[in-house]
Structure formats: C-alpha cells, structure tokens
Design an enzyme around this catalytic site. Structure first.
Site, PDB file in Angstrom:
ATOM      1  N   TYR A  44      46.823  39.157  36.420  1.00  0.00           N
ATOM      2  CA  TYR A  44      47.874  38.565  37.574  1.00  0.00           C
ATOM      3  C   TYR A  44      48.811  38.354  37.722  1.00  0.00           C
ATOM      4  O   TYR A  44      48.618  37.306  35.755  1.00  0.00           O
ATOM      5  CB  TYR A  44      47.660  38.422  38.942  1.00  0.00           C
ATOM      6  CG  TYR A  44      46.345  39.268  39.741  1.00  0.00           C
ATOM      7  CD1 TYR A  44      46.604  40.218  39.592  1.00  0.00           C
ATOM      8  CD2 TYR A  44      44.697  38.588  40.102  1.00  0.00           C
ATOM      9  CE1 TYR A  44      45.729  41.711  40.160  1.00  0.00           C
ATOM     10  CE2 TYR A  44      44.077  40.139  39.660  1.00  0.00           C
ATOM     11  CZ  TYR A  44      44.526  41.634  40.273  1.00  0.00           C
ATOM     12  OH  TYR A  44      42.722  41.964  40.872  1.00  0.00           O
ATOM     13  N   ARG A  91      41.233  29.621  40.121  1.00  0.00           N
ATOM     14  CA  ARG A  91      40.078  31.527  39.419  1.00  0.00           C
ATOM     15  C   ARG A  91      41.102  31.714  38.286  1.00  0.00           C
ATOM     16  O   ARG A  91      41.724  31.526  37.644  1.00  0.00           O
ATOM     17  CB  ARG A  91      40.718  32.285  39.875  1.00  0.00           C
ATOM     18  CG  ARG A  91      39.349  33.260  39.210  1.00  0.00           C
ATOM     19  CD  ARG A  91      38.682  34.527  40.967  1.00  0.00           C
ATOM     20  NE  ARG A  91      37.324  34.884  41.083  1.00  0.00           N
ATOM     21  CZ  ARG A  91      37.439  35.941  41.277  1.00  0.00           C
ATOM     22  NH1 ARG A  91      37.874  37.192  41.512  1.00  0.00           N
ATOM     23  NH2 ARG A  91      35.917  36.064  40.688  1.00  0.00           N
ATOM     24  N   ARG A 132      30.725  40.181  31.756  1.00  0.00           N
ATOM     25  CA  ARG A 132      30.085  41.449  31.610  1.00  0.00           C
ATOM     26  C   ARG A 132      29.086  41.965  30.599  1.00  0.00           C
ATOM     27  O   ARG A 132      30.068  41.902  30.310  1.00  0.00           O
ATOM     28  CB  ARG A 132      30.538  42.713  32.864  1.00  0.00           C
ATOM     29  CG  ARG A 132      31.024  43.026  34.246  1.00  0.00           C
ATOM     30  CD  ARG A 132      31.239  44.868  34.587  1.00  0.00           C
ATOM     31  NE  ARG A 132      30.989  45.515  33.839  1.00  0.00           N
ATOM     32  CZ  ARG A 132      32.678  45.525  33.723  1.00  0.00           C
ATOM     33  NH1 ARG A 132      33.497  45.604  34.333  1.00  0.00           N
ATOM     34  NH2 ARG A 132      33.109  46.953  32.646  1.00  0.00           N
ATOM     35  N   ARG A 190      30.405  41.523  45.717  1.00  0.00           N
ATOM     36  CA  ARG A 190      30.286  42.764  45.920  1.00  0.00           C
ATOM     37  C   ARG A 190      28.902  42.578  46.686  1.00  0.00           C
ATOM     38  O   ARG A 190      28.889  43.363  48.159  1.00  0.00           O
ATOM     39  CB  ARG A 190      29.618  43.203  44.570  1.00  0.00           C
ATOM     40  CG  ARG A 190      30.631  44.067  44.339  1.00  0.00           C
ATOM     41  CD  ARG A 190      30.656  44.527  43.014  1.00  0.00           C
ATOM     42  NE  ARG A 190      30.031  43.772  41.940  1.00  0.00           N
ATOM     43  CZ  ARG A 190      29.259  44.449  40.764  1.00  0.00           C
ATOM     44  NH1 ARG A 190      29.770  45.535  40.601  1.00  0.00           N
ATOM     45  NH2 ARG A 190      29.266  43.103  39.625  1.00  0.00           N
TER      46      ARG A 190
HETATM   47  C1  LIG Z   1      36.196  46.376  44.403  1.00  0.00           C
HETATM   48  C2  LIG Z   1      36.410  45.567  43.913  1.00  0.00           C
HETATM   49  C3  LIG Z   1      37.533  44.946  43.843  1.00  0.00           C
HETATM   50  C4  LIG Z   1      37.899  43.703  43.642  1.00  0.00           C
HETATM   51  N1  LIG Z   1      38.826  43.263  43.192  1.00  0.00           N
HETATM   52  C5  LIG Z   1      39.760  41.871  42.889  1.00  0.00           C
HETATM   53  C6  LIG Z   1      40.723  41.477  42.775  1.00  0.00           C
HETATM   54  O1  LIG Z   1      41.624  41.868  43.473  1.00  0.00           O
HETATM   55  N2  LIG Z   1      40.703  40.521  42.258  1.00  0.00           N
HETATM   56  C7  LIG Z   1      40.301  39.706  41.844  1.00  0.00           C
HETATM   57  O2  LIG Z   1      39.880  38.401  41.371  1.00  0.00           O
HETATM   58  N3  LIG Z   1      38.754  40.716  41.593  1.00  0.00           N
HETATM   59  C8  LIG Z   1      38.138  41.036  42.176  1.00  0.00           C
HETATM   60  N4  LIG Z   1      37.309  41.820  41.513  1.00  0.00           N
HETATM   61  C9  LIG Z   1      36.370  41.174  41.169  1.00  0.00           C
HETATM   62  C10 LIG Z   1      35.845  40.161  42.490  1.00  0.00           C
HETATM   63  O3  LIG Z   1      36.257  38.773  42.503  1.00  0.00           O
HETATM   64  C11 LIG Z   1      34.500  39.690  41.657  1.00  0.00           C
HETATM   65  O4  LIG Z   1      34.356  38.906  40.334  1.00  0.00           O
HETATM   66  C12 LIG Z   1      33.238  40.649  41.047  1.00  0.00           C
HETATM   67  O5  LIG Z   1      32.456  41.552  41.655  1.00  0.00           O
HETATM   68  C13 LIG Z   1      31.652  40.443  39.884  1.00  0.00           C
HETATM   69  O6  LIG Z   1      30.828  39.086  40.858  1.00  0.00           O
HETATM   70  P1  LIG Z   1      29.940  40.304  41.845  1.00  0.00           P
HETATM   71  O7  LIG Z   1      29.325  40.676  40.519  1.00  0.00           O
HETATM   72  O8  LIG Z   1      29.415  39.578  42.652  1.00  0.00           O
HETATM   73  O9  LIG Z   1      30.236  41.134  42.221  1.00  0.00           O
HETATM   74  C14 LIG Z   1      37.289  43.043  42.404  1.00  0.00           C
HETATM   75  C15 LIG Z   1      35.519  43.888  42.534  1.00  0.00           C
HETATM   76  C16 LIG Z   1      35.509  45.074  42.975  1.00  0.00           C
HETATM   77  C17 LIG Z   1      33.876  45.304  42.960  1.00  0.00           C
END
Ligand SMILES: Cc1cc2nc3c(=O)[nH]c(=O)nc-3n(C[C@H](O)[C@H](O)[C@H](O)COP(=O)(O)O)c2cc1C
Length: 201
Positions: A44, A91, A132, A190
């Site tokens: 971003y 972040r 990841r 998630r």
């Molecule tokens: C559908 C989806 C949309 C996301 N959109 C953003 C976003 O707009 N900006 C962002 O910084 N991270 C976004 N993320 C990443 C999440 O903030 C987070 O870092 C990522 O899902 C890892 O955490 P988790 O494994 O607990 O889901 C998104 C993740 C998913 C699955």
C-alpha cells in the site's frame, strides 16, 4: 492504469497525505476506537515509499533507506501527536512481496524503519505480517541473509516496542510463542472471520 497513471506525490501532496492520516486517526478515536494502526506494508501507499524498486524519487523521500522511511515516520509522529503515540501501532511486511513491491535490500530498509520507529519511541506495538511457509525460500533469498527467522533484528531497532506477528499461527503453533520470547502477541485474522467466539473456543 492507462487513464490514471500513478504520479509522484509532490511535497504539497505529501503534507496533505500526512493530514489525511491524522484526520482519519482522529475520526477513528472519536468513533470509539482504542487506537489506530498505520499500514506500512503489503504494497500500500507507505510501502511504495519504502521499496527501492518502486520509490524512484530524488530528494528527501527517495534514495537512502532513511529517506524512503521518512514518510512513515512523519505520519507515525503526526498521528501520535493527535491521538497519543501510545495509541498508534504500525503494520509491516518485511518479507512480503504482495502488490509487487521490490527492494534491492529489504533487510536494510526494514531494519532502518524499525530503528527510526524505535527512536520515535512509545508506539503501542509493531505488527509484522510474517511470510507464509511457501514464501520463505523466496524471501530468504531476496534478503540475502540466509535463514534469518525471528525478530531479533527488528527488536534491535524497536527497543521496548512490543512485537506482534500475524499469519503463522494456529491452535498448535501459538502455544509457547509468547512465553519463549519470539513475539509479544500472536495475531489471528482469518479464524476470527468465521469464529467471533475464537477466544472462548
Ligand atoms: C480475504 C483476505 C483479505 C485480506 N486483506 C488484507 C488487506 O486488505 N490488508 C492487509 O494488510 N492484510 C490483508 N489480509 C491479511 C491479513 O491481515 C492477515 O495478515 C493474514 O490473513 C494472516 O493472518 P491469519 O493467518 O491469521 O489469517 C487479508 C487476508 C485475507 C484472507
């Protein structure tokens, strides 16, 4: 893209942008938020300043790592003045290549940013989007620093600012992560979307 090509923000635009972040933070606090998080990662606007492969500016906001970090630090400071620095998190995605952000030396850039944020002092937290498992080889290569997992490098600059990490946690990996000092908190994204009662679960 063809009709609206990206432009380099002028110094005037930059001042306005800082003001926009401040206004957004003020609005969030007035609406009852506990704090605000500046997004300096994932390709971003702010990371477009950080990455040397994207930031081709000359002058105060381009060139050296410190210059490329300048806008993030200025915004963090300005937002902190408005809502209290203790209510501001940042972040970051040092390992991410999301939205095609390239950098000749990611390690130098993100270490510099952590150092500058540490000097600013008092931030609520630094929130890292971790790589990841399937991306790790790629970013380890791009850093040219071998298997440099963990946050020791970031903590060196951040000092006492708490380190949060997102993206690598599940019901097993989370146990012990705080106790063994890797991070100060584990962030879930998630799982919360479909489990508002995740904590109780
Ligand atoms: C559908 C989806 C949309 C996301 N959109 C953003 C976003 O707009 N900006 C962002 O910084 N991270 C976004 N993320 C990443 C999440 O903030 C987070 O870092 C990522 O899902 C890892 O955490 P988790 O494994 O607990 O889901 C998104 C993740 C998913 C699955």
């Amino acid at each position: 893209m063809k009709d609206f090509p990206p432009i380099e923000l002028s110094e005037e635009h930059l001042k306005r942008t800082v003001g926009d972040f401040v206004a957004a933070a003020r609005n969030a606090m007035e609406a009852g938020f506990d704090g605000v998080e500046l997004h300096a990662g994932n390709g971003y606007l702010l990371e477009q300043f950080l990455g040397s492969g994207v930031n081709k500016r000359t002058g105060a906001y381009g060139g050296s790592a410190e210059n490329r970090c300048r806008i993030v630090v200025e915004i963090a400071e300005a937002v902190g003045m408005e809502v209290g620095i203790e209510n501001v998190g940042v972040r970051m995605s040092p390992w991410g290549v999301y939205n095609d952000i390239q950098d000749d030396d990611r390690f130098e850039t993100w270490s510099t940013l952590c150092g500058l944020l540490g000097k600013l002092g008092g931030l609520s937290y630094a929130h890292f989007v971790e790589a990841r498992e399937d991306e790790r080889t790629q970013w380890e290569k791009s850093w040219g620093v071998g298997r440099k997992l963990g946050f020791e490098w970031a903590r060196k600059g951040l000092g006492s600012i708490p380190v949060l990490s997102a993206g690598v946690w599940d019901g097993e990996s989370v146990w012990g992560a705080v106790e063994n000092g890797k991070v100060d908190a584990c962030v879930f994204a998630r799982w919360f979307v479909s489990n508002p009662d995740l904590v109780e679960k």
